[in-house]
Design a protein around this motif. Structure first.
Motif, PDB file in Angstrom:
ATOM      1  N   ARG A  13     -17.723 -26.632  45.776  1.00 56.95           N
ATOM      2  CA  ARG A  13     -17.425 -27.741  44.854  1.00 56.95           C
ATOM      3  C   ARG A  13     -16.437 -28.726  45.470  1.00 56.95           C
ATOM      4  N   ASP A  14     -15.336 -28.204  45.999  1.00 54.83           N
ATOM      5  CA  ASP A  14     -14.292 -29.066  46.537  1.00 54.83           C
ATOM      6  C   ASP A  14     -14.665 -29.667  47.891  1.00 54.83           C
ATOM      7  N   LEU A  15     -15.398 -28.917  48.698  1.00 51.62           N
ATOM      8  CA  LEU A  15     -15.770 -29.400  50.033  1.00 51.62           C
ATOM      9  C   LEU A  15     -16.800 -30.522  49.961  1.00 51.62           C
ATOM     10  N   LEU A  16     -17.790 -30.366  49.087  1.00 53.79           N
ATOM     11  CA  LEU A  16     -18.860 -31.360  48.989  1.00 53.79           C
ATOM     12  C   LEU A  16     -18.650 -32.354  47.842  1.00 53.79           C
ATOM     13  N   ALA A  17     -17.547 -32.215  47.111  1.00 52.12           N
ATOM     14  CA  ALA A  17     -17.224 -33.094  45.980  1.00 52.12           C
ATOM     15  C   ALA A  17     -18.380 -33.120  44.974  1.00 52.12           C
ATOM     16  N   ILE A  18     -18.823 -31.945  44.577  1.00 52.61           N
ATOM     17  CA  ILE A  18     -19.910 -31.796  43.609  1.00 52.61           C
ATOM     18  C   ILE A  18     -19.284 -31.531  42.237  1.00 52.61           C
ATOM     19  N   PRO A  19     -19.760 -32.200  41.190  1.00 57.00           N
ATOM     20  CA  PRO A  19     -19.235 -31.895  39.849  1.00 57.00           C
ATOM     21  C   PRO A  19     -19.502 -30.433  39.483  1.00 57.00           C
ATOM     22  N   GLU A  20     -18.558 -29.843  38.800  1.00 53.61           N
ATOM     23  CA  GLU A  20     -18.680 -28.427  38.440  1.00 53.61           C
ATOM     24  C   GLU A  20     -19.897 -28.151  37.559  1.00 53.61           C
ATOM     25  N   LEU A  92     -22.261 -27.957  58.344  1.00 51.67           N
ATOM     26  CA  LEU A  92     -21.411 -28.628  59.324  1.00 51.67           C
ATOM     27  C   LEU A  92     -19.954 -28.683  58.885  1.00 51.67           C
ATOM     28  N   LEU A  93     -19.723 -28.923  57.601  1.00 53.47           N
ATOM     29  CA  LEU A  93     -18.345 -29.031  57.110  1.00 53.47           C
ATOM     30  C   LEU A  93     -17.668 -27.676  56.920  1.00 53.47           C
ATOM     31  N   ALA A  94     -18.435 -26.600  56.932  1.00 54.88           N
ATOM     32  CA  ALA A  94     -17.859 -25.265  56.722  1.00 54.88           C
ATOM     33  C   ALA A  94     -16.853 -24.898  57.812  1.00 54.88           C
ATOM     34  N   ASP A  95     -16.942 -25.540  58.974  1.00 50.65           N
ATOM     35  CA  ASP A  95     -16.003 -25.261  60.064  1.00 50.65           C
ATOM     36  C   ASP A  95     -14.866 -26.269  60.145  1.00 50.65           C
ATOM     37  N   SER A  96     -14.788 -27.187  59.208  1.00 50.08           N
ATOM     38  CA  SER A  96     -13.766 -28.236  59.253  1.00 50.08           C
ATOM     39  C   SER A  96     -12.397 -27.710  58.814  1.00 50.08           C
ATOM     40  N   GLU A  97     -11.380 -28.482  59.125  1.00 50.61           N
ATOM     41  CA  GLU A  97     -10.014 -28.137  58.718  1.00 50.61           C
ATOM     42  C   GLU A  97      -9.898 -28.140  57.192  1.00 50.61           C
ATOM     43  N   ARG A  98     -10.563 -29.086  56.548  1.00 48.72           N
ATOM     44  CA  ARG A  98     -10.546 -29.155  55.083  1.00 48.72           C
ATOM     45  C   ARG A  98     -11.135 -27.876  54.485  1.00 48.72           C
ATOM     46  N   SER A  99     -12.218 -27.376  55.070  1.00 48.87           N
ATOM     47  CA  SER A  99     -12.833 -26.138  54.601  1.00 48.87           C
ATOM     48  C   SER A  99     -11.879 -24.968  54.748  1.00 48.87           C
ATOM     49  N   ARG A 100     -11.175 -24.904  55.862  1.00 45.95           N
ATOM     50  CA  ARG A 100     -10.224 -23.812  56.074  1.00 45.95           C
ATOM     51  C   ARG A 100      -9.102 -23.850  55.037  1.00 45.95           C
ATOM     52  N   ILE A 104      -8.323 -20.920  52.160  1.00 51.07           N
ATOM     53  CA  ILE A 104      -6.996 -20.323  51.932  1.00 51.07           C
ATOM     54  C   ILE A 104      -6.600 -20.493  50.468  1.00 51.07           C
ATOM     55  N   GLU A 105      -6.808 -21.692  49.935  1.00 52.36           N
ATOM     56  CA  GLU A 105      -6.445 -21.992  48.551  1.00 52.36           C
ATOM     57  C   GLU A 105      -7.203 -21.099  47.554  1.00 52.36           C
ATOM     58  N   HIS A 106      -8.471 -20.828  47.826  1.00 49.89           N
ATOM     59  CA  HIS A 106      -9.290 -20.047  46.896  1.00 49.89           C
ATOM     60  C   HIS A 106      -9.388 -18.568  47.261  1.00 49.89           C
ATOM     61  N   GLY A 107      -8.746 -18.148  48.345  1.00 49.38           N
ATOM     62  CA  GLY A 107      -8.672 -16.727  48.681  1.00 49.38           C
ATOM     63  C   GLY A 107      -9.961 -16.111  49.161  1.00 49.38           C
ATOM     64  N   VAL A 108     -10.723 -16.852  49.959  1.00 46.90           N
ATOM     65  CA  VAL A 108     -11.990 -16.338  50.486  1.00 46.90           C
ATOM     66  C   VAL A 108     -12.239 -16.964  51.853  1.00 46.90           C
ATOM     67  N   THR A 109     -12.870 -16.211  52.733  1.00 46.08           N
ATOM     68  CA  THR A 109     -13.286 -16.756  54.026  1.00 46.08           C
ATOM     69  C   THR A 109     -14.802 -16.881  54.001  1.00 46.08           C
ATOM     70  N   VAL A 110     -15.280 -18.086  54.232  1.00 44.71           N
ATOM     71  CA  VAL A 110     -16.717 -18.345  54.239  1.00 44.71           C
ATOM     72  C   VAL A 110     -17.191 -18.259  55.685  1.00 44.71           C
ATOM     73  N   GLY A 111     -18.058 -17.288  55.942  1.00 43.35           N
ATOM     74  CA  GLY A 111     -18.566 -17.090  57.290  1.00 43.35           C
ATOM     75  C   GLY A 111     -19.567 -18.162  57.679  1.00 43.35           C
ATOM     76  N   HIS A 112     -19.983 -18.132  58.932  1.00 44.09           N
ATOM     77  CA  HIS A 112     -20.972 -19.089  59.424  1.00 44.09           C
ATOM     78  C   HIS A 112     -22.308 -18.879  58.718  1.00 44.09           C
ATOM     79  N   VAL A 113     -23.049 -19.962  58.572  1.00 40.27           N
ATOM     80  CA  VAL A 113     -24.382 -19.881  57.975  1.00 40.27           C
ATOM     81  C   VAL A 113     -25.272 -19.062  58.906  1.00 40.27           C
ATOM     82  N   GLN A 114     -25.844 -18.001  58.377  1.00 39.65           N
ATOM     83  CA  GLN A 114     -26.685 -17.110  59.174  1.00 39.65           C
ATOM     84  C   GLN A 114     -28.150 -17.515  59.123  1.00 39.65           C
TER      85      GLN A 114
END
Length: 161
Positions: A13-20, A92-100, A104-114
């Motif tokens: 939601r926060d990374l792609l700016a999608i309405p909830e 592509l954005l999953a590896d960005s600084e904003r994603s990291r 941290i803020e949401h308490g989860v690590t999102v792995g690479h797209v498999q």
């Protein structure tokens, strides 16, 4: 402490700016009202797998913390007219600084797209676009309890008569 699926949904939601309102968690209790509506559905592929467990005793505060680090396979469905574009943007954005920072803020690590699958092309659907992204989410949970320290053991033995 929210579920890891909700944590991942908040990162998306926060990374792609999608309405909830356009994000659905799980596959139950929602239906598509229109094929033009852009939606993101987040769900688990299988049960979580505990990777490590730990226990820490703080003798000063007399508290014990139990924690667990787990991996949860996640599937994210991008639905709507630009599903492929949004799925690629997320990948592509999953590896960005904003994603990291969001992870941290949401308490989860999102792995690479498999895996990324164009489900609409796979099943021959022509009236909608659906792209499925698979990845692993890593998260930890912990609980802290009061634990009284025993400085000197006092043992009492019961004798049978």
């Amino acid at each position: 402490m929210s579920s890891p699926i909700i944590r991942v949904a908040r990162v998306i939601r926060d990374l792609l700016a999608i309405p909830e309102t356009q994000i659905k968690v799980g596959r139950i209790d929602w239906e598509r009202e229109s094929f033009d509506t852009e939606l993101v559905a987040v769900d688990a592929l299988s049960p979580a797998e505990p990777l490590t467990r730990g226990e820490i005793f703080d003798c000063e505060a007399e508290k014990t913390t139990f924690d667990r680090f787990s991996r949860l396979p996640i599937v994210i469905d991008f639905l709507g007219a630009d599903a492929w574009g949004r799925a690629v943007k997320f990948q592509l954005l999953a590896d960005s600084e904003r994603s990291r920072q969001l992870q941290i803020e949401h308490g989860v690590t999102v792995g690479h797209v498999q895996r990324m699958t164009n489900v609409a092309a796979l099943v021959g659907t022509q009236h909608t676009e659906q792209v499925q992204v698979e990845l692993s989410a890593f998260y930890s949970d912990s609980v802290t309890i009061d634990t009284k320290r025993i400085d000197t053991a006092q043992l009492e033995f019961l004798r049978s008569l």
